[in-house]
Design an enzyme around this catalytic site. Structure first.
Site, PDB file in Angstrom:
ATOM      1  CD  GLN A  12       4.854  -9.480   8.205  1.00 44.17           C
ATOM      2  OE1 GLN A  12       5.548 -10.272   7.603  1.00 44.17           O
ATOM      3  NE2 GLN A  12       4.230  -8.494   7.610  1.00 44.17           N
ATOM      4  CG  PHE A  13       2.657  -7.460  15.412  1.00 42.84           C
ATOM      5  CD1 PHE A  13       1.430  -6.860  15.692  1.00 42.84           C
ATOM      6  CD2 PHE A  13       3.704  -6.668  14.970  1.00 42.84           C
ATOM      7  CE1 PHE A  13       1.267  -5.492  15.532  1.00 42.84           C
ATOM      8  CE2 PHE A  13       3.543  -5.307  14.812  1.00 42.84           C
ATOM      9  CZ  PHE A  13       2.327  -4.714  15.089  1.00 42.84           C
ATOM     10  CB  THR A  14       1.243  -6.969  10.511  1.00 43.07           C
ATOM     11  OG1 THR A  14       2.207  -7.612   9.682  1.00 43.07           O
ATOM     12  CG2 THR A  14       1.855  -5.749  11.198  1.00 43.07           C
TER      13      THR A  14
END
Length: 146
Positions: free
Chosen positions: A78-80
């Site tokens: 989850q790059f966010t």
């Protein structure tokens, strides 16, 4: 590197309407990889997560780790989690590691978890995924490695 950890009764990943992976009881880990992260941060998080006592004993005290209960683990990239929301109203992803290098660290993190003998499932790096879960508690922690 950041790991958002949720104690779950179950969790699954669906991609394009098809169930991809599922766990029954354990940890759902959302993993965010940042620019300066390396295997050192991954090793730290794996060690911390496997020993983190967040499962209850018979007295409803958090005294057991996922290793103690032989729980399952689902890891979703989850790059966010690397977003900076301090300025303005649009998150900045400048601190996120580039996708190729982030994927290598994600895979390394997953491999380290698998080497500890627990059942470890994953999502698909960079895929649009739907995550279905039942948070147990709810119990959620953010663990960071600097």
């Amino acid at each position: 590197m950041k790991a958002l950890i949720q104690r779950v009764k179950f969790a699954n990943v669906t991609i394009k309407g098809q169930k991809y992976s599922q766990i029954n009881g354990g940890l759902l880990i959302f993993l965010g990889v940042e620019k300066n992260d390396s295997q050192k941060q991954a090793d730290y998080l794996v060690n911390k997560i496997l020993k983190l006592r967040i499962f209850e004993d018979e007295n409803e005290k958090m005294n057991f780790s996922v290793t103690d209960i032989k729980g399952e683990i689902l890891v979703v990239s989850q790059f966010t989690l690397a977003a900076d929301c301090k300025k303005g109203t649009r998150p900045s992803f400048d601190n996120a590691k580039n996708p190729e290098e982030a994927n290598k660290l994600y895979e390394y993190f997953v491999l380290c978890l698998k080497n500890c003998g627990l059942s470890v499932k994953t999502g698909v790096f960079k895929a649009m995924m739907e995550i279905n879960l039942l948070n147990d508690g709810p119990v959620t922690f953010m663990v960071e490695a600097n």
